[in-house]
Scaffold this motif. Sequence first.
Motif, mmCIF file in Angstrom:
data_model
loop_
_atom_site.group_PDB
_atom_site.id
_atom_site.type_symbol
_atom_site.label_atom_id
_atom_site.label_comp_id
_atom_site.label_asym_id
_atom_site.label_seq_id
_atom_site.Cartn_x
_atom_site.Cartn_y
_atom_site.Cartn_z
ATOM 1 N N LEU A 20 0.863 -1.160 0.000
ATOM 2 C CA LEU A 20 0.000 0.000 0.000
ATOM 3 C C LEU A 20 0.906 1.217 0.000
ATOM 4 O O LEU A 20 1.850 1.302 0.793
ATOM 5 N N VAL A 21 0.643 2.156 -0.911
ATOM 6 C CA VAL A 21 1.529 3.299 -1.135
ATOM 7 C C VAL A 21 0.697 4.575 -1.067
ATOM 8 O O VAL A 21 -0.391 4.647 -1.659
ATOM 9 N N ASP A 22 1.214 5.596 -0.362
ATOM 10 C CA ASP A 22 0.476 6.850 -0.298
ATOM 11 C C ASP A 22 0.911 7.792 -1.414
ATOM 12 O O ASP A 22 1.804 7.471 -2.207
ATOM 13 N N ASP A 23 0.263 8.966 -1.499
ATOM 14 C CA ASP A 23 0.511 9.853 -2.631
ATOM 15 C C ASP A 23 1.807 10.646 -2.505
ATOM 16 O O ASP A 23 2.090 11.509 -3.330
ATOM 17 N N GLY A 25 4.521 8.668 -2.179
ATOM 18 C CA GLY A 25 5.432 7.602 -2.569
ATOM 19 C C GLY A 25 5.936 6.780 -1.406
ATOM 20 O O GLY A 25 6.874 5.991 -1.563
ATOM 21 N N ARG A 26 5.326 6.923 -0.241
ATOM 22 C CA ARG A 26 5.759 6.164 0.924
ATOM 23 C C ARG A 26 5.055 4.812 0.961
ATOM 24 O O ARG A 26 3.838 4.735 0.782
ATOM 25 N N VAL A 27 5.827 3.758 1.200
ATOM 26 C CA VAL A 27 5.262 2.418 1.334
ATOM 27 C C VAL A 27 4.747 2.253 2.751
ATOM 28 O O VAL A 27 5.504 2.310 3.725
ATOM 29 N N LEU A 28 3.443 2.070 2.879
ATOM 30 C CA LEU A 28 2.801 1.980 4.191
ATOM 31 C C LEU A 28 2.770 0.555 4.720
ATOM 32 O O LEU A 28 2.758 0.324 5.930
ATOM 33 N N LEU A 29 2.748 -0.396 3.818
ATOM 34 C CA LEU A 29 2.626 -1.802 4.177
ATOM 35 C C LEU A 29 3.131 -2.619 3.005
ATOM 36 O O LEU A 29 2.910 -2.242 1.857
ATOM 37 N N ARG A 30 3.803 -3.710 3.277
ATOM 38 C CA ARG A 30 4.297 -4.539 2.178
ATOM 39 C C ARG A 30 4.110 -6.019 2.480
ATOM 40 O O ARG A 30 4.019 -6.430 3.643
ATOM 41 N N ALA A 31 4.057 -6.806 1.414
ATOM 42 C CA ALA A 31 3.992 -8.260 1.504
ATOM 43 C C ALA A 31 4.780 -8.821 0.324
ATOM 44 O O ALA A 31 4.894 -8.167 -0.725
ATOM 45 N N GLN A 32 5.319 -10.025 0.477
ATOM 46 C CA GLN A 32 6.156 -10.580 -0.588
ATOM 47 C C GLN A 32 6.132 -12.103 -0.543
ATOM 48 O O GLN A 32 6.054 -12.708 0.523
ATOM 49 N N ARG A 33 6.200 -12.703 -1.728
ATOM 50 C CA ARG A 33 6.322 -14.145 -1.868
ATOM 51 C C ARG A 33 7.279 -14.436 -3.034
ATOM 52 O O ARG A 33 7.371 -13.646 -3.972
ATOM 53 N N PRO A 34 7.950 -15.593 -3.003
ATOM 54 C CA PRO A 34 8.734 -15.992 -4.175
ATOM 55 C C PRO A 34 7.818 -16.302 -5.350
ATOM 56 O O PRO A 34 6.690 -16.799 -5.170
ATOM 57 N N THR A 35 8.286 -16.008 -6.558
ATOM 58 C CA THR A 35 7.454 -16.203 -7.746
ATOM 59 C C THR A 35 7.239 -17.675 -8.080
ATOM 60 O O THR A 35 6.191 -18.050 -8.599
ATOM 61 N N ARG A 36 8.239 -18.508 -7.823
ATOM 62 C CA ARG A 36 8.210 -19.915 -8.248
ATOM 63 C C ARG A 36 7.952 -19.989 -9.763
ATOM 64 O O ARG A 36 7.068 -20.718 -10.245
ATOM 65 N N ALA A 37 8.773 -19.232 -10.476
ATOM 66 C CA ALA A 37 8.531 -18.985 -11.899
ATOM 67 C C ALA A 37 8.616 -20.235 -12.761
ATOM 68 O O ALA A 37 8.057 -20.262 -13.860
ATOM 69 N N ARG A 38 9.310 -21.262 -12.317
ATOM 70 C CA ARG A 38 9.459 -22.468 -13.131
ATOM 71 C C ARG A 38 8.304 -23.444 -12.944
ATOM 72 O O ARG A 38 8.265 -24.500 -13.584
#
Length: 318
Positions: A20-23, A25-38
Motif C-alpha cells: 500500500l503506497v500513499d501519494d 510515494g511512501r510504502v505503508l505496508l508490504r507483503a512478498q512471496r517468491p514467484t516460483r517462476a518455473r
Amino acid sequence: MHSDPVAALDIGGTKIAGALVDDRGRVLLRAQRPTRAREDGETVMGAVAEVLTELTRSPQWSDVRTLGIGSAGPVDAIRGSVSPVNVPGWRDFPLVDRVRDIVGGLTVELIGDGVAIAAAEHWQGAARGHDNALCMVVSTGVGGGLVLNGKLHPGPTGNSGHIGHISVDLDGDLCPCGGRGCVERIASGPNIARRALDSGWEPGADGDASAAGVAASARAGDPLALASFDRAARALAAGIAATATLVEVDIVVIGGGVAKSGEVLLDPLRRHLKEYATLSFVQDLTVAAAQMGTDAGLVGAAAAVFGSAVTKAPAGAA
C-alpha cells in the motif's frame, strides 16, 4: 490534501511484491512471496493471491480504491494479460481479471515493470526534474520505461521502452523472446555469469557463480570477469544509444541487481556510450544510478495509478 492510498503489485521472475503506497510515494505496508517462476501458471497466481490476501487484512485496505500492477513483460494493458519471458507458465495470462476476482470492485491498471520503474525514478528518484528519460532495470532480465515531455509514456499496451529486447547483435544468440542478439541476452545477470563461466572464469572461495560473483572478481581485476562485464556494458550502450537517438532522452537511469555492481558496469558503459551515441543531440547523455532501490516497482505501479500529476512532480517535491 492527500489522496487515499493505492495498492501496488510488482511481479518479476524472482519475487512477487505487494504494497500500500500513499501519494507521497511512501510504502505503508508490504507483503512478498517468491514467484516460483518455473512452476505452472496457477502456482504463480497462487503467490499473487497470497500477497493480495495479506494486504487486504490490513485496516488501511478499506481506504484503497485502485490497484496498479507492474509486471515483467511483455504485458498487454488493453487485454489485461501478461506473457513474461521469465515466467513460462504465464502466456496470455489474464492477470487483471484474476486480480479483480480477488480484490472485488477496485480499478486495476497494468503496465510493464520497466515502465513502473521509470514512473518511480521520475517521481521520486534519479530522473526527477528531467522531462525526457529512459529508466532501466538490469537484473535477471533487462527492462526499461520512458518519460517523454514530462509524462510517463507506457504506450498503448504498457510496454514502451522495453530496451531489453532491442537486437544489438544481428548474428547473436537466440533469446527466449524469439529474437536474436537482444540486449537482455547479453547484459542480464544470468547471461553475464554464463559468458564468464563459458570463457573459463572460476568463482571465488565463496562459490558464488552469479553475476554478483563475477562482479566481485572484476573488482579484484580478474580479466575474464572484466571482459564479461565489458561485453554487457557494450550491449547496453548500443541499446541506449539507439533509444536516445530515436526519442531524444537526456538521462538514462540504471537500476536492478546487476547495477548494484556499480562502476564495474557503469565505467565501461559510459566509455562505450561515447562510441555509439555520436550524434550531437545525444552526446551529452547522462548516465545515473537509480535511487529507488527495491521499492521502485511498487512505487512506480502506484505512481502510474496516481497519474500524470504525480509523474510530473517537479524536482524538490515530496
